[in-house]
Enzyme design. Structure first.
Site, PDB file in Angstrom:
ATOM      1  NE  ARG A  93      -3.391   2.574   2.573  1.00 34.47           N
ATOM      2  CZ  ARG A  93      -4.389   2.832   3.401  1.00 34.47           C
ATOM      3  NH1 ARG A  93      -4.829   1.898   4.213  1.00 34.47           N
ATOM      4  NH2 ARG A  93      -4.957   4.021   3.430  1.00 34.47           N
ATOM      5  CG  ASN A 147     -11.254  -1.197  -0.116  1.00 36.81           C
ATOM      6  OD1 ASN A 147     -12.292  -1.077  -0.752  1.00 36.81           O
ATOM      7  ND2 ASN A 147     -11.051  -0.581   1.032  1.00 36.81           N
ATOM      8  CB  CYS A 169     -18.015  -0.317   0.316  1.00 35.77           C
ATOM      9  SG  CYS A 169     -16.955   1.056   0.796  1.00 35.77           S
ATOM     10  CG  ASP A 170     -16.233   0.327   6.117  1.00 33.83           C
ATOM     11  OD1 ASP A 170     -15.726   0.796   5.074  1.00 33.83           O
ATOM     12  OD2 ASP A 170     -15.588   0.209   7.172  1.00 33.83           O
ATOM     13  CG  HIS A 200     -14.269   3.934  -2.295  1.00 31.04           C
ATOM     14  ND1 HIS A 200     -12.977   3.535  -2.012  1.00 31.04           N
ATOM     15  CD2 HIS A 200     -15.023   3.490  -1.260  1.00 31.04           C
ATOM     16  CE1 HIS A 200     -12.958   2.874  -0.866  1.00 31.04           C
ATOM     17  NE2 HIS A 200     -14.191   2.834  -0.392  1.00 31.04           N
ATOM     18  CE1 TYR A 263     -11.358   6.293  -0.269  1.00 30.84           C
ATOM     19  CE2 TYR A 263     -13.484   6.079   0.815  1.00 30.84           C
ATOM     20  CZ  TYR A 263     -12.137   5.793   0.757  1.00 30.84           C
ATOM     21  OH  TYR A 263     -11.554   5.013   1.726  1.00 30.84           O
ATOM     22  NE  ARG A 283      -5.618   6.357   6.684  1.00 35.49           N
ATOM     23  CZ  ARG A 283      -5.731   6.344   7.990  1.00 35.49           C
ATOM     24  NH1 ARG A 283      -5.024   7.164   8.725  1.00 35.49           N
ATOM     25  NH2 ARG A 283      -6.574   5.533   8.594  1.00 35.49           N
TER      26      ARG A 283
END
Length: 440
Positions: A93, A147, A169-170, A200, A263, A283
């Site tokens: 990531r 994701n 998706c939360d 998103h 998003y 992040r």
């Protein structure tokens, strides 16, 4: 009452303890006889599993708990797969975020080139889980919240069209919790919503209370001033998220007839995002230094003490939607939920094969879409561009096509030109050689 057997795929995830605590808190609604963890990283999973073993023994000793790296052990005799895998873990990531930033393009987990990179790693992993489930427990359902959900959902549609997989998706749930707080409601479940978009990448078009009163005017007034930035009890919001929730007011200003998913910030204000990013500390670093360190530290402490009594691990309330979804399938509750499903007319003036995020009524046969009708030109144009990015990414993975992945990155609103797209792609290929298919 039947008790269920579940496997958590991604047993070594930082989210796993919070989900286990949430499941244990909801046993009256969703009884469980067995919880299994599955991960392909034995060492990482063991730290989480040893702690969860103690938590389960203390809170629900009759539940059988198993953790394994063996697919047959994990996927045999189960009713539900709860999947939150991260192929390449946070180390990859970090690369997804930092490589685009080197080229002056935003670096984000699920948006832009970083999201495409993550998608190319995730497709194979999720398809593998579907295959294990269908081989060892053919009647089970997969609740997938891995994701990037949009790319994963398109891949399952293309590659496993008949599989019993629900993509959810939360993020909209997190935003609805904030909306409810702003409106002085007890719960987001006091709202009845209409929403459309891609994952998103969506908009609320109508929000009412249970009596049919329109809540949008009051919400507009607040969001125009503060975005979605409200204090939520028990939620420790990091600085980067506070910025995202505040920036929602600028996203909202572009179309004040709707309420936006946060998003959209990355697509409407990429210059702002790059300007406010630290290319050396993204992040991913925040998460590794924060949540990852905390969760693994707490889990090690539980294992050492042999008890979870003083643990600071907390229930992931957000994740209660997973129980709502499992209950809807198990008990035919007809719960109304946002899911990522094949459009097929839900949005009448949009590609019928697109995987869209819309409200569905969920029962034991799966989801039934609630028709959202025609969408405005502005959103339609944005969504057609974005869904093409997602479809090209999946085709690139299926065909091993460099050309299609270059096209996908070029088409992203976050990328300024084809030459920048190519430079980013070449760097991403180098970084992902252990994870991506070979591109020709």
């Amino acid at each position: 009452m039947k008790k269920f057997s579940i496997v958590v795929a991604g047993g070594g995830s930082t989210f796993t303890p919070g989900i286990v605590l949430m499941l244990l808190e909801n046993l009256d609604k969703f009884p469980i006889r067995q919880i299994k963890f599955y991960d392909n990283d034995a060492q990482r999973q063991e730290v989480i599993a040893k702690a969860c073993d103690i938590i389960i023994k203390e809170k629900a000793p009759d539940i059988n708990f198993v953790y394994t790296t063996d697919p047959e052990t994990a996927f045999t005799d189960i009713d539900f797969v709860m999947a939150h895998i991260r192929v390449g873990k946070y180390a990859m990531r970090e690369k997804d975020e930092k490589i685009p930033l080197r080229h002056g393009v935003l670096g984000q987990e699920t948006c832009g080139p970083g999201g495409i990179s993550y998608g190319m790693r995730s497709i194979g992993g999720v398809i593998e889980l579907v295959d294990y489930m269908e081989k060892y427990s053919p009647n089970a359902w997969m609740l997938n919240y891995s994701n990037p959900a949009a790319i994963v959902a398109e891949a399952t549609r293309r590659l496993r069209p008949n599989s019993k997989i629900l993509n959810i998706c939360d993020m909209p749930i997190g935003i609805e919790i904030r909306m409810a707080e702003m409106l002085g409601l007890k719960s987001r479940k006091d709202m009845v919503i209409r929403y459309f978009g891609l994952n998103h990448f969506g908009w609320w078009t109508d929000i009412r209370d249970k009596k049919g009163n329109d809540l949008m005017p009051a919400l507009r007034e607040k969001v125009a001033k503060i975005g979605y930035n409200v204090e939520i009890e028990g939620e420790n919001t990091e600085a980067s998220w506070n910025d995202t929730f505040t920036k929602a007011r600028d996203v909202f200003a572009i179309d004040p007839t709707t309420m936006p998913n946060t998003y959209l910030k990355y697509y409407f204000f990429p210059d702002y995002v790059v300007e406010h990013s630290n290319p050396n500390h993204t992040r991913a670093n925040e998460v590794m230094e924060g949540r990852e360190k905390f969760v693994f530290g707490e889990c090690r402490a539980i294992a050492e003490k042999g008890t979870a009594k003083d643990s600071k691990l907390h229930v992931d309330d957000h994740a209660s939607y997973i129980v709502d979804l499992a209950r809807a399938i198990a008990y035919d509750t007809k719960e109304r939920m946002l899911l990522i499903v094949e459009n097929d007319g839900a949005i009448s003036n949009f590609d019928p094969t697109a995987m869209v995020e819309v409200p569905c009524i969920v029962g034991s046969n799966g989801p039934e879409k609630i028709v959202q009708g025609k969408i405005p030109q502005f959103q339609k144009g944005l969504m057609e561009q974005q869904v093409s990015v997602e479809k090209l990414t999946v085709e690139a993975w299926m065909e091993g096509s460099y050309q299609k992945l270059w096209q996908a990155i070029t088409l992203s609103r976050t990328v300024p030109s084809a030459s920048v797209a190519k430079a980013i792609l070449d760097d991403l290929i180098e970084a992902n050689k252990d994870f991506w298919p070979v591109l020709k």
